[in-house]
Design a protein around this motif. Structure first.
Motif, PDB file in Angstrom:
ATOM      1  N   PRO A 134      -3.754 -11.457  84.929  1.00  0.00           N
ATOM      2  CA  PRO A 134      -3.772 -11.166  83.484  1.00  0.00           C
ATOM      3  C   PRO A 134      -2.911  -9.960  83.116  1.00  0.00           C
ATOM      4  CG  PRO A 134      -5.993 -11.562  84.294  1.00  0.00           C
ATOM      5  CD  PRO A 134      -5.116 -11.441  85.493  1.00  0.00           C
ATOM      6  N   LEU A 135      -2.968  -8.918  83.958  1.00  0.00           N
ATOM      7  CA  LEU A 135      -2.192  -7.712  83.671  1.00  0.00           C
ATOM      8  C   LEU A 135      -0.704  -8.024  83.603  1.00  0.00           C
ATOM      9  CD1 LEU A 135      -2.240  -4.599  83.365  1.00  0.00           C
ATOM     10  CD2 LEU A 135      -1.996  -4.460  85.843  1.00  0.00           C
ATOM     11  N   LEU A 136      -0.184  -8.717  84.623  1.00  0.00           N
ATOM     12  CA  LEU A 136       1.244  -9.062  84.651  1.00  0.00           C
ATOM     13  C   LEU A 136       1.594 -10.074  83.563  1.00  0.00           C
ATOM     14  CD1 LEU A 136       1.831  -9.304  88.501  1.00  0.00           C
ATOM     15  CD2 LEU A 136       2.803  -7.603  86.949  1.00  0.00           C
ATOM     16  N   ALA A 137       0.684 -11.015  83.305  1.00  0.00           N
ATOM     17  CA  ALA A 137       0.964 -12.049  82.302  1.00  0.00           C
ATOM     18  C   ALA A 137       1.100 -11.435  80.916  1.00  0.00           C
ATOM     19  CB  ALA A 137      -0.141 -13.099  82.319  1.00  0.00           C
ATOM     20  N   PHE A 138       0.179 -10.532  80.551  1.00  0.00           N
ATOM     21  CA  PHE A 138       0.264  -9.893  79.229  1.00  0.00           C
ATOM     22  C   PHE A 138       1.487  -8.985  79.142  1.00  0.00           C
ATOM     23  CE2 PHE A 138      -4.411 -10.734  79.024  1.00  0.00           C
ATOM     24  CZ  PHE A 138      -4.365 -11.554  77.910  1.00  0.00           C
ATOM     25  N   PHE A 139       1.778  -8.276  80.240  1.00  0.00           N
ATOM     26  CA  PHE A 139       2.896  -7.335  80.251  1.00  0.00           C
ATOM     27  C   PHE A 139       4.235  -8.058  80.141  1.00  0.00           C
ATOM     28  CE2 PHE A 139       5.669  -4.406  82.925  1.00  0.00           C
ATOM     29  CZ  PHE A 139       5.982  -3.602  81.853  1.00  0.00           C
ATOM     30  N   LEU A 140       4.380  -9.161  80.887  1.00  0.00           N
ATOM     31  CA  LEU A 140       5.679  -9.836  80.964  1.00  0.00           C
ATOM     32  C   LEU A 140       5.854 -10.942  79.932  1.00  0.00           C
ATOM     33  CD1 LEU A 140       6.037 -10.143  84.855  1.00  0.00           C
ATOM     34  CD2 LEU A 140       7.117  -8.468  83.354  1.00  0.00           C
ATOM     35  N   LEU A 141       4.760 -11.591  79.518  1.00  0.00           N
ATOM     36  CA  LEU A 141       4.876 -12.758  78.650  1.00  0.00           C
ATOM     37  C   LEU A 141       4.434 -12.502  77.218  1.00  0.00           C
ATOM     38  CD1 LEU A 141       3.496 -15.507  81.079  1.00  0.00           C
ATOM     39  CD2 LEU A 141       5.859 -14.755  80.766  1.00  0.00           C
ATOM     40  N   GLY A 142       3.776 -11.384  76.981  1.00  0.00           N
ATOM     41  CA  GLY A 142       3.279 -11.117  75.634  1.00  0.00           C
ATOM     42  C   GLY A 142       1.852 -11.589  75.466  1.00  0.00           C
ATOM     43  N   LEU A 143       1.275 -11.296  74.305  1.00  0.00           N
ATOM     44  CA  LEU A 143      -0.143 -11.532  74.065  1.00  0.00           C
ATOM     45  C   LEU A 143      -0.519 -13.011  74.134  1.00  0.00           C
ATOM     46  CD1 LEU A 143      -2.947 -10.534  73.227  1.00  0.00           C
ATOM     47  CD2 LEU A 143      -2.197 -10.668  70.852  1.00  0.00           C
ATOM     48  N   HIS A 144       0.167 -13.847  73.377  1.00  0.00           N
ATOM     49  CA  HIS A 144      -0.263 -15.245  73.246  1.00  0.00           C
ATOM     50  C   HIS A 144      -0.002 -16.051  74.518  1.00  0.00           C
ATOM     51  CE1 HIS A 144      -1.172 -14.614  69.059  1.00  0.00           C
ATOM     52  NE2 HIS A 144       0.037 -14.122  68.850  1.00  0.00           N
ATOM     53  N   LEU A 145       1.222 -16.021  75.019  1.00  0.00           N
ATOM     54  CA  LEU A 145       1.531 -16.771  76.237  1.00  0.00           C
ATOM     55  C   LEU A 145       0.791 -16.182  77.430  1.00  0.00           C
ATOM     56  CD1 LEU A 145       3.080 -19.082  77.460  1.00  0.00           C
ATOM     57  CD2 LEU A 145       5.054 -17.561  77.772  1.00  0.00           C
ATOM     58  N   GLY A 146       0.648 -14.847  77.477  1.00  0.00           N
ATOM     59  CA  GLY A 146      -0.101 -14.206  78.561  1.00  0.00           C
ATOM     60  C   GLY A 146      -1.547 -14.650  78.580  1.00  0.00           C
ATOM     61  N   LEU A 147      -2.168 -14.762  77.390  1.00  0.00           N
ATOM     62  CA  LEU A 147      -3.556 -15.229  77.301  1.00  0.00           C
ATOM     63  C   LEU A 147      -3.662 -16.678  77.750  1.00  0.00           C
ATOM     64  CD1 LEU A 147      -6.441 -14.569  76.348  1.00  0.00           C
ATOM     65  CD2 LEU A 147      -5.781 -15.382  74.080  1.00  0.00           C
ATOM     66  N   TYR A 148      -2.699 -17.480  77.369  1.00  0.00           N
ATOM     67  CA  TYR A 148      -2.685 -18.901  77.739  1.00  0.00           C
ATOM     68  C   TYR A 148      -2.594 -19.062  79.255  1.00  0.00           C
ATOM     69  CZ  TYR A 148      -1.066 -23.777  77.838  1.00  0.00           C
ATOM     70  OH  TYR A 148      -0.920 -25.115  78.096  1.00  0.00           O
ATOM     71  N   VAL A 149      -1.638 -18.378  79.881  1.00  0.00           N
ATOM     72  CA  VAL A 149      -1.451 -18.475  81.332  1.00  0.00           C
ATOM     73  C   VAL A 149      -2.668 -17.930  82.074  1.00  0.00           C
ATOM     74  CG1 VAL A 149      -0.098 -17.601  83.278  1.00  0.00           C
ATOM     75  CG2 VAL A 149       1.060 -18.415  81.220  1.00  0.00           C
ATOM     76  N   SER A 150      -3.174 -16.768  81.651  1.00  0.00           N
ATOM     77  CA  SER A 150      -4.330 -16.160  82.312  1.00  0.00           C
ATOM     78  C   SER A 150      -5.552 -17.059  82.198  1.00  0.00           C
ATOM     79  CB  SER A 150      -4.638 -14.796  81.689  1.00  0.00           C
ATOM     80  OG  SER A 150      -3.553 -13.912  81.846  1.00  0.00           O
TER      81      SER A 150
END
Length: 337
Positions: free
Chosen positions: A88-104
């Motif tokens: 989640p940390l890397l996903a939010f940092f690298l992909l942004g809020l929405h896509l990071g939440l989706y991937v996580s």
């Protein structure tokens, strides 16, 4: 992006050697080596295409695939699941809020389902030296990436604050003379007029215009004309008080807002400026320039329009009286012929 890739390479390199020499997990060492190679390939891809968004998505994809393989191979061994806190940390940092939440969300849901299905078949593991390494290094990795994220966020905010400050200055500044522009002068005059009305303070407005500036432009060209305006701005700045607000009113006209200045003070300031300009030699010390100045002192009936109008009337009267002089503006408008 490059710093994140470097951090991950360092950790995969450390675990490659730990899995070979300390933990005795050769398959995990192979997975570490593959991840190291994948990140190296991403670095080369980023240098070639300079596409950070593409690189970020590929990096998250590689990490998710690697951790999934790692979890299957480790079967919960040595608290390996703690490394999933990085996703989640890397996903939010690298992909942004929405896509990071989706991937996580997808990754963690799949992880929970996998654990529920297979965990009962795994043996129990106690805290041992490899477990301590996993827990300590995973937490340190999360702290390192979090610190890098916070630093990047601070730098981004600092950059935005600097840009906003620059844009604010540009919005207030005349590009040629670097003085206040007319829009900002309107705002300042409104504030000073309100203050003068509220506290019954003195206030004066001066409008000055260069004499025969069109002739100068026609004779020497607009480049020289622009240089003269820049030099004139410097002369004006050196003769107004720090409390005064000087700006370019438009074309070759300048406006001075002088707080706590009565009618006599306005005329005195105007004459000081007029004489200084007349004595100055512009550009190559051959050009001579004079200014005409109109003044108006605040009265209780004044509005934003009326005080400027009276100063403009004074300027017209100065032009009418032969230029290179100062005149107080009258209430009644003098029609220009």
């Amino acid at each position: 992006m490059q710093n994140i890739q470097l951090i991950l390479q360092i950790y995969t390199g450390i675990f490659f050697f730990l899995n070979i020499f300390l933990f005795d997990y050769p398959l995990m060492a192979v997975a570490d080596a593959v991840l190291f190679g994948g990140i190296l390939a991403l670095q080369l891809d980023l240098r070639k295409h300079l596409n950070i968004e593409r690189s970020a998505r590929l990096l998250i994809g590689i990490i998710v695939i690697f951790l999934s393989i790692y979890f299957v191979l480790a079967q919960g061994r040595n608290y390996s699941f703690i490394w999933f806190s990085m996703v989640p940390l890397l996903a939010f940092f690298l992909l942004g809020l929405h896509l990071g939440l989706y991937v996580s969300g997808i990754f963690l849901t799949a992880l929970v389902a996998f654990v529920i299905w297979f965990a009962p078949q795994w043996p129990s593991y106690a805290i041992n030296i490899p477990a301590v390494f996993n827990i300590s290094l995973a937490l340190f990795a999360v702290l390192t990436i979090s610190r890098h994220y916070e630093k990047s966020r601070e730098e981004a905010f600092s950059f935005l604050a600097k840009r906003n400050s620059e844009l604010e200055i540009l919005a207030k500044t005349d590009p040629l003379t670097q003085l206040n522009n007319r829009s900002h002068l309107d705002d300042v005059l409104e504030q000073e007029l309100s203050r003068a009305q509220r506290h019954e303070h003195d206030l004066a407005v001066l409008i000055l215009d260069t004499d025969h500036f069109k002739t100068l432009n026609d004779s020497y060209g607009h480049i020289v004309g622009d240089q003269v305006l820049k030099e004139l701005s410097e002369v004006l700045l050196s003769h107004v008080r720090s409390s005064d607000n000087l700006g370019r009113w438009g074309g070759e006209e300048f406006l001075i807002i002088a707080p706590d200045t009565n009618e006599g003070g306005a005329v005195e300031l105007a004459e000081k400026i007029r004489i200084a300009v007349a004595e100055h030699r512009f550009t190559d010390e051959k050009l001579h320039l004079t200014v005409s100045i109109g003044c108006a002192a605040y009265s209780s009936e004044d509005t934003l329009v009326s005080i400027v109008q009276r100063a403009d009337n004074g300027l017209y009267q100065a032009k009418h009286d032969g230029r290179n002089c100062t005149r107080l503006g009258k209430t009644t408008r003098i029609l220009r012929k």
